[in-house]
Scaffold this active site. Structure first.
Site, short mmCIF file in Angstrom:
data_model
loop_
_atom_site.label_atom_id
_atom_site.label_comp_id
_atom_site.label_asym_id
_atom_site.label_seq_id
_atom_site.Cartn_x
_atom_site.Cartn_y
_atom_site.Cartn_z
N LYS A 67 -5.04 -9.18 -6.43
CA LYS A 67 -6.34 -9.47 -5.82
C LYS A 67 -7.37 -8.42 -6.22
O LYS A 67 -7.01 -7.27 -6.50
CB LYS A 67 -6.23 -9.60 -4.30
CG LYS A 67 -6.08 -8.32 -3.54
CD LYS A 67 -6.36 -8.51 -2.05
CE LYS A 67 -6.38 -7.16 -1.37
NZ LYS A 67 -7.15 -7.09 -0.16
N LYS A 95 -10.71 -2.73 -3.72
CA LYS A 95 -11.53 -1.52 -3.79
C LYS A 95 -10.76 -0.38 -4.43
O LYS A 95 -11.34 0.47 -5.08
CB LYS A 95 -11.91 -1.06 -2.39
CG LYS A 95 -12.65 -2.06 -1.53
CD LYS A 95 -13.17 -1.32 -0.30
CE LYS A 95 -13.57 -2.24 0.82
NZ LYS A 95 -12.52 -2.38 1.85
N LYS A 111 0.82 -1.22 0.00
CA LYS A 111 0.00 0.00 0.00
C LYS A 111 0.85 1.27 0.00
O LYS A 111 0.42 2.29 -0.53
CB LYS A 111 -0.97 0.00 1.18
CG LYS A 111 -2.07 -1.04 1.01
CD LYS A 111 -3.32 -0.75 1.79
CE LYS A 111 -4.42 -1.70 1.33
NZ LYS A 111 -5.66 -1.56 2.04
N1 AQP Z 1 -9.96 -10.08 -3.23
C1 AQP Z 1 -10.39 -10.56 -2.09
N2 AQP Z 1 -10.71 -11.87 -1.97
C2 AQP Z 1 -11.17 -12.38 -0.80
N3 AQP Z 1 -11.33 -11.65 0.32
C3 AQP Z 1 -11.02 -10.33 0.25
N4 AQP Z 1 -11.07 -9.33 1.14
C4 AQP Z 1 -10.65 -8.18 0.57
N5 AQP Z 1 -10.31 -8.40 -0.69
C5 AQP Z 1 -10.54 -9.72 -0.94
C6 AQP Z 1 -11.53 -9.51 2.52
O1 AQP Z 1 -12.55 -8.55 2.75
C7 AQP Z 1 -12.50 -8.15 4.12
C8 AQP Z 1 -12.58 -6.67 4.21
O2 AQP Z 1 -11.45 -6.09 3.61
P1 AQP Z 1 -11.04 -4.61 4.02
O3 AQP Z 1 -12.19 -3.72 3.96
O4 AQP Z 1 -10.34 -4.63 5.31
O5 AQP Z 1 -10.07 -4.14 2.94
P2 AQP Z 1 -8.98 -4.82 2.13
O6 AQP Z 1 -8.64 -6.20 2.51
O7 AQP Z 1 -7.84 -3.88 2.09
O8 AQP Z 1 -9.83 -4.84 0.82
P3 AQP Z 1 -9.49 -4.24 -0.53
O9 AQP Z 1 -10.66 -4.42 -1.38
O10 AQP Z 1 -8.22 -4.81 -1.03
O11 AQP Z 1 -9.33 -2.71 -0.24
P4 AQP Z 1 -8.14 -1.78 -0.65
O12 AQP Z 1 -8.12 -1.76 -2.13
O13 AQP Z 1 -8.52 -0.46 -0.03
O14 AQP Z 1 -6.92 -2.39 -0.06
C9 AQP Z 1 -11.22 -8.75 4.71
O15 AQP Z 1 -11.56 -9.89 5.48
C10 AQP Z 1 -10.43 -9.16 3.51
O16 AQP Z 1 -9.61 -10.28 3.78
#
Ligand code: AQP
Length: 359
Positions: A210, A213, A127
């Site tokens: 992956k 968001k 990040k």
């Molecule tokens: N691609 C994914 N596959 C399976 N599980 C996922 N999670 C996130 N992406 C995937 C799971 O969703 C939960 C919430 O995630 P978060 O809101 O804490 O954010 P994150 O993991 O940082 O999700 P993003 O989408 O990847 O956001 P950004 O782009 O902002 O970093 C967690 O349980 C996570 O494991």
């Protein structure tokens, strides 16, 4: 639901005292990965366990958030929890910043976690990217706050996607060191709950990343609120290769997984097949048996129908709930009061163990 609940029953050595905690950041664009990796499992677990689900707004602000959007996105994640089937009466739903124990316990954990531990966190590296010096200190100590979120409730199990495994290991290290340093068994050693056929949903545009968001291309993900047309369009445009859909020959000898060589060769194809398996509550072998050898266009049509069937009702209910912010806020306020009542005595116990005086 039945299959997910079966996964939930896999909690090893669980007792009636098992307590589930997990969170989702209100950073917009809630997607299929968040749903399959986390939220759908949250719903299944509440049938058997005491569950606490948090909209982790303090985590979201580790990178800049527009204030108006942050408010809207906090309500949106809450609406997604409710629309997916989390019951706010039996489970607790709240936003993190309304319960001060999270931030307070995080400070105590900042003093327990070692720099060397945080330096190993791959999510910070990803990040912060090349501009590490410009990253917020909050982003760096994010895993300590996550440990505090979980430990404030002495949660024993945390349902997450595969990407959060390393942070949960750090939570275990922090709890262990806290207990060792103080000589008191204040915190439990938490277990990750990573289950289902899609624990790591990949981008529709690049099977090595992956689904996320923050990825700029909206066509890299299926958002929970996308309508049927858009879902179908995104799946149609999802990257694949020119070969037909792979069949059961790509499975490992036990038939339970994709063999690594196949996975590495065709990540986008297997990502779509894993999504199909998860959405239809089947093992990965099922879509390989059903679609192996056929054209991707046929498979994608079926996948789009399945995605719309699963996400359509949730998206519609989310829109209805988001039109009623007063109700959503009342759910968060009620949840925050119940969460605070649980977290405050745990924080007091931790402070006492450290030697902080309270009057
Ligand atoms: N691609 C994914 N596959 C399976 N599980 C996922 N999670 C996130 N992406 C995937 C799971 O969703 C939960 C919430 O995630 P978060 O809101 O804490 O954010 P994150 O993991 O940082 O999700 P993003 O989408 O990847 O956001 P950004 O782009 O902002 O970093 C967690 O349980 C996570 O494991």
């Amino acid at each position: 639901m039945a299959k997910s609940a079966a996964g939930a029953a896999n909690i090893t050595g669980s007792t009636p005292m098992s307590r589930i905690f997990s969170g989702v950041q209100p950073t917009g664009n809630l997607h299929l990965g968040n749903y399959l990796g986390a939220i759908r499992n949250f719903v299944a677990l509440q049938a058997e366990y005491e569950c606490i689900y948090c909209v982790v707004d303090l985590h979201a602000i580790t990178v800049w958030q527009d204030p108006a959007e942050l408010r809207a996105q906090t309500r949106e994640v809450t609406a997604a929890f409710l629309a997916a089937g989390i019951d706010p009466k039996t489970s607790i739903i709240f936003n993190q910043s309304q319960v001060s124990a999270h931030a307070e316990l995080a400070w105590l954990f900042n003093c327990v976690a070692r720099l060397g531990w945080l330096n190993r966190m791959t999510q910070f590296k990803e990040k912060s990217g090349k501009n590490r010096e410009a990253a917020s200190v909050g982003l760096y100590v994010y895993p300590n706050l996550m440990a505090a979120d979980i430990m404030a409730y002495k949660a024993t199990h945390v349902p997450v996607g595969e990407d959060q495994r390393q942070h949960l290991e750090l939570t275990r290290d922090i709890a262990q060191k806290f207990n060792n340093d103080t000589g008191k068994e204040v915190f439990p050693i938490v277990e990750p709950l990573i289950f289902g056929a899609a624990t790591r949903v990949m981008s529709l545009r690049d099977g090595s990343k992956k689904m996320s968001k923050s990825e700029p291309s909206d066509f890299s993900r299926i958002n929970i609120t996308d309508g049927p047309e858009l879902i179908a369009q995104k799946i149609r445009k999802a990257r694949t290769d020119s070969a037909p859909v792979p069949g059961p020959e790509a499975l490992t000898a036990d038939g339970l997984q994709i063999a690594e060589a196949h996975q590495t060769e065709r990540p986008e194809a297997f990502n779509l097949l894993a999504i199909y398996a998860a959405l239809s509550h089947q093992p990965i072998a099922a879509p390989l048996n059903e679609f192996g050898g056929s054209q991707f266009s046929d498979f994608k049509r079926r996948l789009a129908e399945l995605a719309v069937e699963n996400l359509g009702p949730i998206g519609t209910e989310m829109q209805r709930l988001m039109a009623d912010p007063a109700y959503v806020d009342s759910v968060l306020a009620d949840g925050a009061a119940r969460a605070d009542a649980q977290a405050a005595p745990v924080l007091a116990e931790a402070k006492e163990a450290i030697g902080l005086l309270s009057t």
